[in-house]
Design a protein around this motif. Structure first.
Motif, PDB file in Angstrom:
ATOM      1  N   HIS A   5       0.841  -1.190   0.000  1.00 14.73           N
ATOM      2  CA  HIS A   5       0.000   0.000   0.000  1.00 14.73           C
ATOM      3  C   HIS A   5       0.880   1.246   0.000  1.00 14.73           C
ATOM      4  O   HIS A   5       1.995   1.247   0.530  1.00 14.73           O
ATOM      5  CB  HIS A   5      -0.940   0.001   1.208  1.00 14.73           C
ATOM      6  CG  HIS A   5      -0.237   0.195   2.523  1.00 14.73           C
ATOM      7  ND1 HIS A   5       0.174  -0.860   3.304  1.00 14.73           N
ATOM      8  CD2 HIS A   5       0.137   1.321   3.185  1.00 14.73           C
ATOM      9  CE1 HIS A   5       0.764  -0.393   4.390  1.00 14.73           C
ATOM     10  NE2 HIS A   5       0.761   0.922   4.348  1.00 14.73           N
ATOM     11  N   GLY A   6       0.389   2.281  -0.615  1.00 13.22           N
ATOM     12  CA  GLY A   6       1.156   3.510  -0.718  1.00 13.22           C
ATOM     13  C   GLY A   6       2.084   3.538  -1.909  1.00 13.22           C
ATOM     14  O   GLY A   6       2.582   4.594  -2.295  1.00 13.22           O
ATOM     15  N   ASP A  20      -4.638   0.071  -1.879  1.00  8.90           N
ATOM     16  CA  ASP A  20      -4.722   1.466  -2.294  1.00  8.90           C
ATOM     17  C   ASP A  20      -6.052   1.902  -2.900  1.00  8.90           C
ATOM     18  O   ASP A  20      -6.346   3.098  -2.944  1.00  8.90           O
ATOM     19  CB  ASP A  20      -3.588   1.787  -3.275  1.00  8.90           C
ATOM     20  CG  ASP A  20      -2.280   2.065  -2.551  1.00  8.90           C
ATOM     21  OD1 ASP A  20      -2.282   2.048  -1.307  1.00  8.90           O
ATOM     22  OD2 ASP A  20      -1.257   2.297  -3.229  1.00  8.90           O
ATOM     23  N   TYR A  66      -8.980   6.869   3.802  1.00  7.94           N
ATOM     24  CA  TYR A  66      -7.701   6.312   3.353  1.00  7.94           C
ATOM     25  C   TYR A  66      -6.539   7.043   4.024  1.00  7.94           C
ATOM     26  O   TYR A  66      -5.606   6.410   4.549  1.00  7.94           O
ATOM     27  CB  TYR A  66      -7.571   6.408   1.835  1.00  7.94           C
ATOM     28  CG  TYR A  66      -6.237   5.899   1.325  1.00  7.94           C
ATOM     29  CD1 TYR A  66      -6.049   4.552   1.041  1.00  7.94           C
ATOM     30  CD2 TYR A  66      -5.148   6.764   1.175  1.00  7.94           C
ATOM     31  CE1 TYR A  66      -4.818   4.075   0.615  1.00  7.94           C
ATOM     32  CE2 TYR A  66      -3.909   6.292   0.746  1.00  7.94           C
ATOM     33  CZ  TYR A  66      -3.762   4.948   0.465  1.00  7.94           C
ATOM     34  OH  TYR A  66      -2.523   4.481   0.050  1.00  7.94           O
ATOM     35  N   TRP A 110      -6.149   6.058   7.796  1.00  4.18           N
ATOM     36  CA  TRP A 110      -5.722   4.712   8.132  1.00  4.18           C
ATOM     37  C   TRP A 110      -4.404   4.313   7.477  1.00  4.18           C
ATOM     38  O   TRP A 110      -3.712   3.406   7.962  1.00  4.18           O
ATOM     39  CB  TRP A 110      -6.801   3.702   7.777  1.00  4.18           C
ATOM     40  CG  TRP A 110      -7.962   3.751   8.732  1.00  4.18           C
ATOM     41  CD1 TRP A 110      -9.039   4.592   8.664  1.00  4.18           C
ATOM     42  CD2 TRP A 110      -8.141   2.971   9.905  1.00  4.18           C
ATOM     43  NE1 TRP A 110      -9.885   4.365   9.719  1.00  4.18           N
ATOM     44  CE2 TRP A 110      -9.362   3.370  10.500  1.00  4.18           C
ATOM     45  CE3 TRP A 110      -7.405   1.959  10.507  1.00  4.18           C
ATOM     46  CZ2 TRP A 110      -9.844   2.791  11.667  1.00  4.18           C
ATOM     47  CZ3 TRP A 110      -7.889   1.373  11.669  1.00  4.18           C
ATOM     48  CH2 TRP A 110      -9.096   1.797  12.242  1.00  4.18           C
ATOM     49  N   TYR A 111      -4.058   4.976   6.374  1.00  2.57           N
ATOM     50  CA  TYR A 111      -2.831   4.597   5.672  1.00  2.57           C
ATOM     51  C   TYR A 111      -1.759   5.672   5.717  1.00  2.57           C
ATOM     52  O   TYR A 111      -0.724   5.553   5.060  1.00  2.57           O
ATOM     53  CB  TYR A 111      -3.160   4.192   4.230  1.00  2.57           C
ATOM     54  CG  TYR A 111      -3.849   2.845   4.184  1.00  2.57           C
ATOM     55  CD1 TYR A 111      -3.115   1.668   4.194  1.00  2.57           C
ATOM     56  CD2 TYR A 111      -5.240   2.747   4.203  1.00  2.57           C
ATOM     57  CE1 TYR A 111      -3.734   0.431   4.202  1.00  2.57           C
ATOM     58  CE2 TYR A 111      -5.873   1.519   4.205  1.00  2.57           C
ATOM     59  CZ  TYR A 111      -5.115   0.362   4.212  1.00  2.57           C
ATOM     60  OH  TYR A 111      -5.740  -0.862   4.224  1.00  2.57           O
ATOM     61  N   HIS A 165      -3.953  10.006  -0.922  1.00  9.95           N
ATOM     62  CA  HIS A 165      -4.030   9.054  -2.028  1.00  9.95           C
ATOM     63  C   HIS A 165      -3.374   9.642  -3.268  1.00  9.95           C
ATOM     64  O   HIS A 165      -3.557  10.816  -3.591  1.00  9.95           O
ATOM     65  CB  HIS A 165      -5.498   8.717  -2.325  1.00  9.95           C
ATOM     66  CG  HIS A 165      -5.670   7.460  -3.113  1.00  9.95           C
ATOM     67  ND1 HIS A 165      -5.442   7.383  -4.469  1.00  9.95           N
ATOM     68  CD2 HIS A 165      -6.043   6.213  -2.724  1.00  9.95           C
ATOM     69  CE1 HIS A 165      -5.675   6.148  -4.885  1.00  9.95           C
ATOM     70  NE2 HIS A 165      -6.028   5.418  -3.849  1.00  9.95           N
ATOM     71  N   ARG A 174      -5.699  -1.985   9.807  1.00  7.64           N
ATOM     72  CA  ARG A 174      -6.135  -1.233   8.633  1.00  7.64           C
ATOM     73  C   ARG A 174      -7.249  -1.890   7.834  1.00  7.64           C
ATOM     74  O   ARG A 174      -7.811  -1.279   6.936  1.00  7.64           O
ATOM     75  CB  ARG A 174      -4.928  -0.981   7.717  1.00  7.64           C
ATOM     76  CG  ARG A 174      -3.988   0.077   8.278  1.00  7.64           C
ATOM     77  CD  ARG A 174      -2.678   0.107   7.551  1.00  7.64           C
ATOM     78  NE  ARG A 174      -1.883   1.282   7.909  1.00  7.64           N
ATOM     79  CZ  ARG A 174      -0.581   1.371   7.747  1.00  7.64           C
ATOM     80  NH1 ARG A 174       0.078   0.344   7.240  1.00  7.64           N
ATOM     81  NH2 ARG A 174       0.067   2.473   8.074  1.00  7.64           N
TER      82      ARG A 174
END
Length: 349
Positions: free
Chosen positions: A82-83, A104, A113, A116-117, A121, A213
């Motif tokens: 992710h990311g 993602d 998003y 939590w990440y 984005h 997550r």
């Protein structure tokens, strides 16, 4: 539907566990030709050096994404962290269909998003046309999609067990408790202290307590099914095994329903779903029953606490929880039989 058409596929993140399982499954798919394996840190190496168990396959060496001729690619399977995935996917030509196994594109709300990440984005313009890839519940939308976001492994197991019950108002959505357990491969292939053999072996440990997550993903889909905001109590645990995932869901019954009603509701919901098996009363699902396969087993039990039931679901986190579900979505997107290249039975013992 059967077809002789061949689709040229690239695998991004080919050196990870999900990438490896995607290669293993796709290599035996009659409609897929793997033309590019992308793994930045291992670029230039043959696949057999990174994954000796795949040495019998005649596949190209690993490369960076910049080295790929994307004009020769029809579909990209993305197994990046992710990311990282949204930046790579945003660069792909619009004609390339994408099946993303990262986190993602799973969340529809940008603020959620970011919360939590831990960051904004990178490709918000792609989100409106992204389809959540829980195959059994979004088949029609997946069939017409260009970008499919495969669910996380925990949400796959939880949502397959609970979505039909929430949609059918067979359970109340307040007070749902999910006790989840997963094998170590769910943490990925990178070096982390908590998954070292001496740290993870011969013990059981919770992690991400109250902060995992996958929680907003579960709540997003359950809330949509119930037509209202849903909050779930979710705690995952690390189990000293390589593959497998089991989720025990404690749910409040809606007025007048019983465990038998829940079991029947699930059977009706999945009557035409080849990979979801609602087991008979008294049978307890176990990770050994689905290991290495794309199956999900679900069992329902009456709780000794009045007004509650226990719903247990189990999957292989790398197959139905990731690579197998991605291939299942590929089949739906291309009008193929949903089970193509996923017919293998569970490994036992």
């Amino acid at each position: 539907m059967t077809s002789t058409q061949t689709f040229r596929a690239a695998v991004l993140g080919a050196s990870g566990y999900t990438g490896a399982d995607l290669i293993r499954l796709a290599a035996r798919h009659a409609n897929i030709e793997i033309v590019a394996l992308i793994a930045k840190a291992h670029a230039g190496q043959p696949l057999a050096k990174v994954f000796p168990h795949l040495a019998s396959l005649d596949l190209p060496s690993l490369v960076t994404s910049d080295e790929v001729d994307w004009d020769g690619v029809d579909v990209a399977f993305c197994g990046l962290p992710h990311g990282t995935a949204h930046g790579e996917i945003a660069k792909l030509p619009e004609r390339v269909k994408v099946i993303d196994m990262s986190a993602d594109f799973r969340l529809r709300d940008l603020d959620t998003y970011a919360q939590w990440y831990g960051g904004e984005h990178g490709a918000p313009h792609l989100l409106p046309d992204t389809v959540y890839g829980l195959t059994e519940h979004y088949r029609e939308a997946i069939a017409d999609a260009r970008l499919v976001a495969c669910p996380g492994c925990y949400p796959t197991a939880v949502l397959l067990a609970l979505l039909p019950l929430a949609k059918g108002a067979l359970i109340a959505t307040d007070g749902i408790i999910v006790d989840a357990k997963s094998g170590v491969s769910g943490a990925g292939r990178s070096l982390k202290q908590n998954i070292l053999f001496s740290e993870a072996g011969e013990g059981l440990s919770p992690y991400g307590v109250g902060t995992h997550r996958h929680v907003p993903e579960i709540e997003q889909e359950l809330g949509q099914a119930a037509g209202r905001a849903v909050t779930v109590n979710f705690t995952p645990h690390l189990v000293p095994m390589t593959r497998g995932e089991l989720c025990t869901c404690y749910v409040p019954l809606a007025g007048g329903t019983s465990a038998d009603d829940l079991r029947q509701g699930l059977r009706e919901a999945y009557a035409s779903s080849p990979f979801v098996r609602v087991v008979d009363e008294g049978i307890i699902p176990a990770t050994q029953h689905v290991r290495g396969s794309n199956y999900c087993h679900i069992g329902v039990f009456a709780d000794r606490i009045p007004g509650r039931a226990i719903v247990i679901s189990t999957i292989d986190n790398l197959v139905k929880g990731s690579a197998g579900q991605a291939l299942q979505n590929f089949n739906v997107m291309h009008g193929l039989d949903e089970t193509t290249a996923l017919e293998q039975l569970p490994l036992f013992p």
